[in-house]
Design a protein around this motif. Sequence first.
Motif, short mmCIF file in Angstrom:
data_model
loop_
_atom_site.label_atom_id
_atom_site.label_comp_id
_atom_site.label_asym_id
_atom_site.label_seq_id
_atom_site.Cartn_x
_atom_site.Cartn_y
_atom_site.Cartn_z
N SER A 68 -23.82 42.43 10.94
CA SER A 68 -24.59 41.44 10.21
C SER A 68 -24.90 42.00 8.82
O SER A 68 -25.67 42.95 8.68
CB SER A 68 -25.89 41.16 10.97
N ARG A 69 -24.27 41.40 7.82
CA ARG A 69 -24.39 41.93 6.46
C ARG A 69 -25.85 42.09 6.00
O ARG A 69 -26.21 43.13 5.44
CB ARG A 69 -23.62 41.01 5.51
N CYS A 105 -30.28 32.90 12.60
CA CYS A 105 -30.74 34.23 13.02
C CYS A 105 -29.73 35.30 12.65
O CYS A 105 -28.56 35.23 12.98
CB CYS A 105 -31.02 34.27 14.51
N LEU A 106 -30.22 36.34 11.96
CA LEU A 106 -29.34 37.39 11.45
C LEU A 106 -28.92 38.38 12.54
O LEU A 106 -28.07 39.22 12.32
CB LEU A 106 -30.05 38.17 10.35
N THR A 107 -29.60 38.33 13.68
CA THR A 107 -29.39 39.38 14.68
C THR A 107 -28.97 38.84 16.04
O THR A 107 -28.74 39.62 16.95
CB THR A 107 -30.71 40.15 14.90
N SER A 108 -28.94 37.53 16.19
CA SER A 108 -28.75 36.86 17.47
C SER A 108 -29.91 37.12 18.43
O SER A 108 -29.76 37.00 19.64
CB SER A 108 -27.40 37.17 18.13
N ALA A 109 -31.07 37.43 17.88
CA ALA A 109 -32.28 37.51 18.71
C ALA A 109 -32.62 36.12 19.25
O ALA A 109 -33.14 35.99 20.35
CB ALA A 109 -33.45 38.06 17.90
N MET A 110 -32.34 35.10 18.46
CA MET A 110 -32.51 33.73 18.95
C MET A 110 -31.22 33.33 19.63
O MET A 110 -30.14 33.44 19.04
CB MET A 110 -32.73 32.76 17.78
N TYR A 111 -31.32 32.88 20.87
CA TYR A 111 -30.10 32.51 21.58
C TYR A 111 -30.41 31.40 22.58
O TYR A 111 -31.56 31.08 22.84
CB TYR A 111 -29.53 33.74 22.29
N SER A 159 -16.78 37.81 9.61
CA SER A 159 -18.22 37.92 9.47
C SER A 159 -18.83 36.66 10.10
O SER A 159 -18.24 36.10 11.02
CB SER A 159 -18.58 38.10 7.99
N VAL A 160 -19.93 36.19 9.57
CA VAL A 160 -20.64 35.11 10.27
C VAL A 160 -19.88 33.79 10.28
O VAL A 160 -19.87 33.08 11.28
CB VAL A 160 -22.09 34.94 9.74
N LYS A 174 -27.66 48.23 16.76
CA LYS A 174 -28.23 46.89 16.64
C LYS A 174 -27.79 46.20 15.35
O LYS A 174 -28.40 45.23 14.93
CB LYS A 174 -29.76 46.94 16.73
N ILE A 175 -26.73 46.67 14.74
CA ILE A 175 -26.28 46.08 13.48
C ILE A 175 -25.40 44.85 13.72
O ILE A 175 -25.15 44.06 12.83
CB ILE A 175 -25.58 47.15 12.59
N GLY A 176 -24.97 44.66 14.94
CA GLY A 176 -24.12 43.50 15.26
C GLY A 176 -24.93 42.23 15.41
O GLY A 176 -26.15 42.26 15.39
N PHE A 177 -24.24 41.12 15.58
CA PHE A 177 -24.96 39.87 15.80
C PHE A 177 -24.25 38.98 16.83
O PHE A 177 -24.47 37.79 16.88
CB PHE A 177 -25.16 39.12 14.47
#
Lengths: 146, 424
Positions: free
Chosen positions: B39-40, A74-80, B9-10, B55-58
């Motif tokens: 989040s790139r 998940c690119l946004t951490s919407a899934m957790y 980064s990730v 909301k650009i973070g992760f």
Amino acid sequence: MKRIEINEEYCLGCRLCEVHCVTAHSKSKDIIKTFKSEGFKPLVDSCIAFEKCGYTTFALQCRHCHDAPCIEACLTSAMYRDKEGTVLHDKDKCVGCWMCIMVCPFGVIKPDFKNKRVASKCDLCGDRETPACVEHCPNEAIKLKK
Amino acid sequence: MKYVIVGYSVAAVNAITAIRESDKTGEITVISNEDQLYSRPLISYYLAGKLKKDKIGFTSKDFEKDMKITVLYGAEAVKIETKSRHVELNNKKKLPYDRLLVCTGGSPIKIPVDGLKDGLKGVFTFTKLADAKELEKYIEKNKLKEAVILGGGLIGMKAAEALLGKKMKFKILDIADRLLANTFDKEASALLEEKLKANGCEFLKETTIKKVIAKAGKIEDLVLSSGKKLKAKLLIMAVGVRPEISLVKGTPITAGRGIIVDSRMETGVPGVFSAGDCAEGLEFLSGKGAVIAIWPTAAKQGKVAGHNMAGVKDVFTGSFAMNSVEILGVPSISFGITNPKEDGYEVLKKSADGKYKKIVIKDNKLVGVILVNCIERAGIYGLLIKEKLDVFGLKKELLTDDFGFLLLPTDFRKHFVTGEGTEV
Ligand SMILES: Cc1cc2nc3c(=O)[nH]c(=O)nc-3n(C[C@H](O)[C@H](O)[C@H](O)COP(=O)(O)OP(=O)(O)OC[C@H]3O[C@@H](n4cnc5c(N)ncnc54)[C@H](O)[C@@H]3O)c2cc1C
Ligand code: SF4
Ligand code: SF4
């Protein structure tokens, strides 16, 4: 941790699990209102991937994987993962990149292409004692294991 | 224990989380030459204006506090001394380490073009948040409505997505004969090209830039390889990224295209690990090391590196190329080898109603898939590739619209679906 067990031999193909899944996630929690005034469609909006092939049917929901690929991707951490170990989805953060759909080995995440976000993913019905699908399965094809 | 991590980064975030699972007190210092964690892949959503504020973070807001790490923002690692075990920063500061993680990611590839000089206004790359912010400013200031994107690969398509969000029109140029040439074939590309055209954009295949013509330090026109001239007040260079490995040059840490690591993500120098876009981890289908520059792989490798850095054994079992791209409402997902170049592969295709499915099989095992406009249960294909399931009797099934577990052998299905604590 809660887990839903599947027994395809017992599945009647009645799709009540889906109907009740959608109802449980609706505003009114009322079966009639859900599908009449709230406009949900049982087959599209449930958190269940229902499969049918000839006379065999079965209902599959998120397995809440141990090493969940969807969280990793998940690119946004919407899934957790929450404290209980349930894999949850935050609609607010989701951007609809479909990375989770790409990596979920069970194919149980449904996309909402219009709103560009995950439409539905099993949350094990949060604080309900027994998930709605399990509760309403008439033949114990899906069972809760704790 | 002193941990130093270069690049934030990730891969780094996953490594940090993994270290903290067992080591709650070790000192973790992170060096980042950017000014925030983000989040790139979201930079295209940012530029398109599709992200809600902040909301650009992760990670969670308190990640750095919770993990008890020190992040040196705006600091560049310039040298690694493997003998005395320290990293030197651009401000001459030296950071000693017991365990080092190099996760410096990738840098945009620069190609020489006649007339294209550093500092020329109107020319951008598109891999960092800073790029997206500068682009945003430049577009607004110059009230631009059109652009040219050089490169129709993943980053080019991401840039395209962003510009579409800004209601801009553009032309994409590529030396290949199709979009997303690394994964797509012509049929898959055609579905996207059609959509682009309908939106007033254009794909110029087998085309590159011969010359850039500038006026007063600003880009004005392009001369294409076809000899044609093209107006261009904005040019996005998206020809690809390469592993950022300059830091290990001249050290005993060996690198090919990326930094060479073992299955624990450790380099040839004990105590030095690498993960993510800069590392050559195990490629699952070839069994060899390769750079697989995607987010999930960086996350996984970071996690494995972190565990091993903290002394908990963990093994990276390999990954293969995959990606998900949606443009103009056309979602697509691809896996593995989609355009086999040698003999010995079997290719199955199905296309109808704007949907396209391509299956590539080798020795009766699934090795590649393209799905356009039919991504719903994509992950199951990935599972079949990973599990090397014999698909000899399943070829027709793989192409059907309602592809799912019921079409797979019963024992395989039961093992996965009803199996205990599914590890995938
Ligand atoms: C526009 C765009 C869209 C993308 N979309 C997707 C997608 O949809 N799906 C997907 O799977 N992948 C996507 N990717 C790829 C994905 O972003 C990468 O695979 C991932 O970010 C790799 O993470 P990483 O931790 O290896 O390194 P990176 O994210 O590249 O981060 C490395 C960091 O290290 C810093 N650094 C480098 N050298 C030094 C130094 N010497 N000192 C200090 N700091 C240093 C860099 O500035 C950078 O901040 C996309 C990439 C881009 C650019
Ligand atoms: S959504 Fe899929 S990958 Fe994620 S936990 Fe559920 S089954 Fe596993
Ligand atoms: S679609 Fe949403 S939940 Fe899925 S990976 Fe993307 S941001 Fe995360």
